[in-house]
Design an enzyme around this catalytic site. Sequence first.
Site, PDB file in Angstrom:
ATOM      1  CB  SER A 103      -0.959  -0.036   1.190  1.00 41.27           C
ATOM      2  OG  SER A 103      -1.913   0.985   1.122  1.00 41.27           O
ATOM      3  CG  ASP A 242      -2.519   4.138  -1.456  1.00 39.36           C
ATOM      4  OD1 ASP A 242      -3.275   4.010  -2.433  1.00 39.36           O
ATOM      5  OD2 ASP A 242      -2.541   3.362  -0.486  1.00 39.36           O
ATOM      6  CG  ASP A 244      -2.833  -0.455  -2.444  1.00 37.84           C
ATOM      7  OD1 ASP A 244      -2.874   0.725  -2.033  1.00 37.84           O
ATOM      8  OD2 ASP A 244      -3.391  -1.394  -1.845  1.00 37.84           O
ATOM      9  CG  ASP A 246      -5.986   0.776  -0.822  1.00 36.88           C
ATOM     10  OD1 ASP A 246      -5.173   1.728  -0.714  1.00 36.88           O
ATOM     11  OD2 ASP A 246      -5.990  -0.197  -0.044  1.00 36.88           O
TER      12      ASP A 246
END
Length: 450
Positions: A103, A242, A244, A246
């Site tokens: 992440s 960010d 990833d 999400d």
Amino acid sequence: MTRRLFGTDGVRGRANSFPMTAGMALQLGAAAGRFFRRDGANGHRVVIGKDTRLSGYMLETALTAGLTSTGMNVLLLGPVPTPAVGYLTRSMRADLGIMISASHNPHHDNGIKFFGPDGFKLSDAAEAEIEGIVASDIPPAAPEDIGRARRIDDGLGRYIEYAKTTFPARMRLDGLRVVLDCAHGAAYRAAPEVLWELGAEVIALGTSPDGFNINAGCGSTDPAAAMAAVRRHRADVGICLDGDADRLVLIDEDGRVADGDQIMALFARRWAEEGRLAGNTLVTTVMSNLGLERYLAGHGIALERTNVGDRYVVERMRAGGWNLGGEQSGHIVMTDYATTGDGLIAALQFLAAMAATGAPASRLTRSFDPVPQLLRNARFAPGQDPLATAPVRTAIEGAEARLAGTGRLLIRKSGTEPVIRVMAEAEDPTLMSEVVTEIVAAIERSAPAA
């Protein structure tokens, strides 16, 4: 059983150190394969996505070996956002989805997140069962039942087209200038493409991943470059994802940052006015600002709080039948569109509000005035429990008494390191600082870190 591998969001750690080693990834893949092939049938499939970290190649290969060794067929998506894995797991009728990502963490970390066939992250119970299988002998499939692996070339394209369908029909972004920071992460191709195809003028940052620069001086955790770009290019809005994709933060035309609380406030009010907010309720975590809670109450909207972690937000949403939730950090969960936080789709919903109202980003990202908030980490000696000591309990009780009616206090242990997070909100910043300082000092005196 005691969980050693799984934390609040899958398995995470420093690459090439336990538990983020190739050997452990192979075991996890084999354990997940055995978990999903309990019926012994062939033909089960798993989709695997990843972000742009160098270690993703190693973990992808190891997971594939473990999964195919137990008879699972593996579909490799390559770099795609985490929410794309949730969407494609369900869309492609896979039994399991896996995202390789840490992440918003630096490149030297990585993680493995699991999704069930419904596209939602696995429950604690399922993760505990997989962890139990890891610790046991995992019987391999017979030679004739070994799984196959192949690359899927159109996975990203499928997600791009789906994301565009969440934007209102017959609405365009023509004339809107958008700074988009992809954090050199998983959305570096998808996000600019979606916004450009919908008509926006896109000034893209963080779209040149090299395996090491993910989240480095860019993205939702470090929006300074995007703030400067918004001002320099006189953009209408900035969007920072960010690693990833999400989560997101927004930047208004004056270069000011808006966090997830402000985004959720806007969506909750608009959805409530349109009759779209299920149960007239927003779900968020204990970290969301008291100002958000007061704002929602003023509009007749209920607020449900959960433990920190977007998976707990989603679990509460599903249990209550609610369709909007998220975190102050920028995870925005809209179960009408996605099974997990989706920074790109949340950005599209915000841009739709701009297009529909004609209002500038500065107006839409300032729904309420936040109550001053202060968070400090108190590090303590491993193996100790400072919260059980009399001096710390006394300090906390005293702080709660001083804040009564004017603020709130939140104390929580980190799930990954010997740290206690001390957060206070208060109308009086001086009082807020005093109570946090007193509690942190009491914790550090009680069990001083080496």
